[in-house]
Design an enzyme around this catalytic site. Structure first.
Site, PDB file in Angstrom:
ATOM      1  N   ASP A 266       2.771 -34.924  12.426  1.00  0.00           N
ATOM      2  CA  ASP A 266       1.865 -36.026  12.121  1.00  0.00           C
ATOM      3  C   ASP A 266       2.614 -37.040  11.252  1.00  0.00           C
ATOM      4  O   ASP A 266       3.565 -36.685  10.552  1.00  0.00           O
ATOM      5  CB  ASP A 266       0.659 -35.523  11.298  1.00  0.00           C
TER       6      ASP A 266
ATOM      7  N   TYR B 256       0.814  -1.215   0.000  1.00  0.00           N
ATOM      8  CA  TYR B 256       0.000   0.000   0.000  1.00  0.00           C
ATOM      9  C   TYR B 256       0.848   1.266   0.000  1.00  0.00           C
ATOM     10  O   TYR B 256       0.497   2.266  -0.616  1.00  0.00           O
ATOM     11  CB  TYR B 256      -0.950   0.000   1.207  1.00  0.00           C
TER      12      TYR B 256
ATOM     13  N   GLU C   5       4.259 -29.750  15.201  1.00  0.00           N
ATOM     14  CA  GLU C   5       3.462 -29.291  14.062  1.00  0.00           C
ATOM     15  C   GLU C   5       2.171 -28.609  14.488  1.00  0.00           C
ATOM     16  O   GLU C   5       1.850 -27.522  14.017  1.00  0.00           O
ATOM     17  CB  GLU C   5       3.128 -30.478  13.135  1.00  0.00           C
TER      18      GLU C   5
END
Lengths: 386, 562
Positions: free
Chosen positions: A258, A112, A206
């Protein structure tokens, strides 16, 4: 009577090296060269290391994904380049102001701040953030400086918890005394220093749910460990923090994800770096990191057969396959850093059984199981994957 | 049952004027707008022809004054050589009196009725005589009121006055009063007609004062007065048996040989000898019974191997001698069959292209001047094709002009001409329209013909333009003419294409340059922040760099085009 631990803090290999003057002098150097070119009637250009798969390779020696030396030359006097040439200079000037004023801006703010209509036209300097973000990445590769060193930050993600004293500007605090939420890792960790560290290693987790579980079970205190929650794929801040903790503070890094292709990929990124940010592997990756779980062996060893899930997608031997998880696993089997017996065995097993397993599946045993048995056992026995 | 004599009592020999009176429509006096245009056309054509014959650059002024409802006064004035007093009735009063109607000559006039038709039209609509003011530049100006005696087909001066001519003025001014016509600024009206005439006659200065008093000037853009056309002999290629037969009956020449040499163009003594061989060969080939062999012989003849063909027949010299004899007999004894043989042989022979001296094309340079002067386009080109013949041995020539952009409004406009005369009606059935539409304009960078500012003018020049009807406003689709028009258009279109692609390239370069220039202020600001050098100076460095880069590029392009 403290047990003898397999994991303990080592000697530092790197020193805290953040220096804003380096960034400023590089920017000025590039600005000068453009000016010299135009003065002598030459078409000014920037040489920018190319992005993408074609320009990355795995460096066996450092065990990092690294950027090749292919360059793309961005000229001013080329219809296809002129706009980007202009944008590059705009961002360079903006970075110079940020760094010399000691202020930070987010990627979105940087967009911006530099977006406006070019006088006399209906064209904007930047039409959307997808134009400014790549320019900033270009600058990182071109100048060999991190975006964070240029005081441009990404959204923060991830937090840490543990007996470690952090100095962030004028504030100094212990990350185990901030409540159960820990300390949120900011977008840039360049300026942060660690006056005191009382942990033996860092456990990178995680999921936030698992990190919260471990904190509640007082795992950090009992095991003298630092918990770093990545909340999915590790952000640059978190990766840089892991890198610094390992190299500047000597903390061993153990990763807990995982047991699925995505978790293994998170590990791979922390360890070897990524294709996208290959040029930053030196600063973001930690090849010495090791993997605690979840593994396919865990399923049998802890009797977790009935809390596994099926892999998504079509297996390679079925029509239309492989897709989804199967495809990802096959791709990961090709990664140079997974070319070892242990990892190939894990990946093959996953393919053969067609299953995945989540960290939270360990709650099937009991809530305390992961903090009291699973992790201490595996870590202290050195039962880790490379 | 009525007696024949009684029937014939009622029967009157109809004079030409009487015929015209009854059949005005056939001659272009049909419709209120068109009638006025035809009237002006006849007067202007007369003026142009007169000026050209005298070698004077024409200055023509047309005034249309509204006298009442569908009632106008038409004034046409020129600076021509003027009309001697004794010819006034002849020029304005006699139908079919023209000298051009019977000759093989290119003419502007269309019917041989011309200005006398206009006088007649004025007379039968308003009852008024035509006022003629003329001087040949001597010391008197004649003012005469002319009427036509319809029964006798004769002009009659009703009133005559003579005035002194102290300034030596020469020229003709005629004033016709007409009713039953209408002035409109339409594509069939006087304004449009004069505009088109001005384009095709850039050596003429034409002015028009419209009924509301508005003055419109089509200025002269060429100083060169075209030479008047001359008579031409027919070309052997394409003449019909009837032409040869009829001409042979009429000629004053002593022998067929002399007749052929004298009355046709491009036939010499040697060509007649050649003709003898061809006729002999054709006669001999016809005796061959095997069709296949016959075909082969025709083919060889077409290739010009006439001597070899002859030699393949035993005793061919006898036949050659017979034919040679035919050439020496008086032409009036030429039989239809022999005329047929001659025409057939012509088809196999080679002749020089027809002479062009009889045709008066506008010329590429003058077409360009005309289009430029009147339409003010940004690009103009013209193509004048070499003369060709179409059946009947009639030479013709096609020229086209192409004007693009500038003040031309977008949309395709076809300007049709026959012998420089604008054709305003029946565009749809005209060969020019068909040919123009048949061209694949996309191939020439004209992507949407109906949105491109494009004017195409086509002028078909011939001693005998094959019109489709009595209105003479549309040219028949003769293959040879159609093809010539297409070739001319494509040639001109190729030049337009070259121009357009050059223009696109230049536009592209300008656009490119602007692309770089627009970023300069941004770059200068940023570089100033980075290096501390003043913004103004950096901007200058960049602009100079862009300037010199494009200047050298242009230089390269110019040398490439040279």
């Amino acid at each position: 009577m403290p047990k003898r631990k397999a994991i303990h803090r080592e000697k530092p290999k790197e020193k805290f090296s953040y220096d804003p003057k380096k960034v400023l002098s590089k920017l000025e150097e590039y600005g000068r060269s453009v000016l010299e070119a135009i003065k002598s009637g030459k078409n000014p250009y920037f040489d920018i290391p190319m992005r993408g798969l074609n320009n990355v390779y795995f460096d066996e020696k450092s065990r990092l994904i690294k950027m090749g030396d292919k360059l793309s030359r961005r000229y001013f006097l080329n219809v296809a380049h002129a706009r980007k040439f202009m944008q590059t200079l705009l961002i360079m000037a903006y970075v110079k102001r940020l760094v010399s004023e000691g202020k930070h801006a987010s990627l979105r703010e940087a967009y911006y701040a530099n977006k406006h209509t070019i006088p006399g036209t209906r064209e904007n300097t930047f039409e959307d953030q997808r134009e400014s973000d790549p320019i900033i990445e270009d600058l990182e590769r071109m100048l060999g400086v991190l975006r964070e060193e240029m005081h441009i930050t990404a959204d923060r993600r991830g937090y840490i918890y543990g007996d470690i004293v952090i100095r962030d500007g004028e504030d100094e605090f212990n990350a185990s005394k901030l409540g159960s939420g820990g300390w949120a890792v900011p977008g840039t960790v360049e300026h942060i220093q660690f006056p005191e560290i009382n942990v033996d290693y860092a456990l990178v987790v995680e999921t936030a749910a698992m990190a919260d579980r471990l904190i509640e079970e007082k795992f950090p205190k009992k095991e003298n460990a630092l918990i770093i929650a990545t909340q999915g794929q590790a952000s640059r801040g978190v990766r840089r923090l892991i890198h610094r903790l390992h190299y500047e503070e000597g903390l061993p890094i153990i990763v807990f994800t995982d047991g699925d292709p995505y978790g293994w990929y998170i590990y791979s990124t922390i360890k070897q770096g990524s294709i996208n940010l290959a040029y930053l592997s030196d600063k973001l990756a930690t090849p010495e990191a090791r993997f605690v779980g979840m593994t396919m062996d865990d399923i049998k060893r802890y009797g977790l057969e009935n809390v596994t899930e099926k892999l998504k997608g079509i297996p390679p031997n079925k029509k239309g396959g492989p897709t989804g998880d199967y495809k990802r696993i096959l791709e990961e089997m090709e990664y140079p850093w997974f070319q070892n017996r242990e990892w190939q065995r894990q990946l093959k097993m996953a393919l053969k059984w067609g299953v995945r397993i989540e960290q939270q599946a360990l709650a099937n045993k009991s809530l305390e199981f992961v903090a009291r048995e699973y992790l201490p056992e595996k870590i202290n026995n050195g039962d880790l994957l490379p | 049952m009525a007696e024949a004599s009684q029937l014939f009592k009622e029967f009157k020999i109809q004079s030409v004027s009487e015929f015209f009176r009854r059949n005005a429509a056939m001659l272009g006096y049909t419709g209120k707008v068109r009638s006025l245009t035809t009237l002006v056309h006849e007067a202007v054509t007369n003026s142009l022809d007169a000026c050209e014959e005298a070698g004077i650059p024409p200055y023509i002024r047309v005034e249309i004054e509204e006298l009442g409802r569908e009632h106008y006064k038409v004034v046409v004035e020129d600076n021509g050589p003027g009309i001697p007093e004794k010819y006034i009735t002849h020029v304005f009063g006699k139908m079919l009196a023209g000298t051009k109607a019977h000759r093989n000559i290119q003419s502007r006039g269309q019917q041989g009725i011309g200005i006398s038709g206009a006088v007649m039209f004025a007379q039968i609509t308003s009852g008024k005589a035509t006022r003629v003011i003329t001087s040949t530049g001597n010391d008197e100006i004649i003012e005469a009121w002319v009427k036509i005696d319809v029964d006798k087909n004769e002009g009659k001066i009703v009133k005559k006055e003579k005035h002194p001519n102290p300034d030596g003025w020469h020229g003709t001014r005629i004033e016709l009063e007409v009713k039953n016509v209408k002035y409109m600024r339409s594509k069939q009206g006087v304004y449009w007609y004069l505009k088109l005439t001005a384009i095709a006659n850039p050596h003429a200065h034409i002015e028009l004062i419209e009924p509301d008093g508005r003055l419109i000037v089509f200025p002269r853009s060429s100083e060169e007065v075209p030479e008047p056309p001359v008579e031409m002999k027919p070309h052997p290629k394409g003449v019909l048996t009837d032409d040869v037969y009829r001409m042979a009956k009429k000629t004053k020449r002593q022998t067929v040989r002399r007749f052929l040499i004298g009355e046709f163009s491009r036939i010499s003594d040697k060509k007649v000898d050649e003709l003898v061989e061809y006729i002999a060969a054709l006669r001999l080939i016809k005796t061959v019974e095997d069709k296949k062999v016959q075909e082969q012989l025709y083919e060889r003849l077409m290739k010009g191997e006439v001597k070899a063909v002859l030699r393949s027949f035993r005793g061919y010299t006898k036949v050659v001698k017979q034919v040679a004899k035919m050439m020496e007999k008086p032409p009036e004894k030429l039989t239809w069959h022999e005329a047929e043989e001659i025409v057939e042989a012509f088809k196999y022979m080679k002749f020089l292209a027809p002479p062009t001296h009889g045709l008066r094309p506008i010329g590429e340079e003058n077409i360009e001047k005309g289009l430029k002067g009147i339409l003010k386009p940004e690009f103009v080109t013209a193509v004048t094709r070499p003369p060709k013949v179409y059946s009947g041995g009639i030479p013709f020539q096609v020229e086209v002009g192409l004007a693009y952009g500038g003040e031309i409004p977008s949309g395709f406009e076809l300007l049709r001409y026959a012998n420089r005369v604008p054709l305003l009606f029946d565009a749809g059935s005209c060969v020019t329209t068909q040919a123009a539409r048949s061209v694949d304009w996309k191939r020439y960078k004209v992507d949407d013909l109906d949105r491109t500012p494009l004017v195409l003018m086509i002028n078909v020049v011939s001693v005998h333009v094959p019109y489709t009807g009595t209105g003479k406003q549309s040219i028949a689709s003769v293959d040879e003419i159609y093809n010539e028009i297409r070739l001319a258009i494509m040639d001109a279109a190729r030049r337009l294409q070259t121009y357009l692609s050059g223009k696109h390239r230049r536009l592209y370069q300008v656009k490119r340059k602007k692309t770089f220039e627009k970023y300069v202020p941004e770059i200068a600001r940023a570089l100033s922040v980075l290096t501390g050098e003043p913004e103004e100076k950096i901007r200058e460095y960049f602009l100079n760099f862009i300037e010199s880069h494009f200047a050298s590029k242009e230089a390269v392009e110019v040398s490439e085009n040279a």
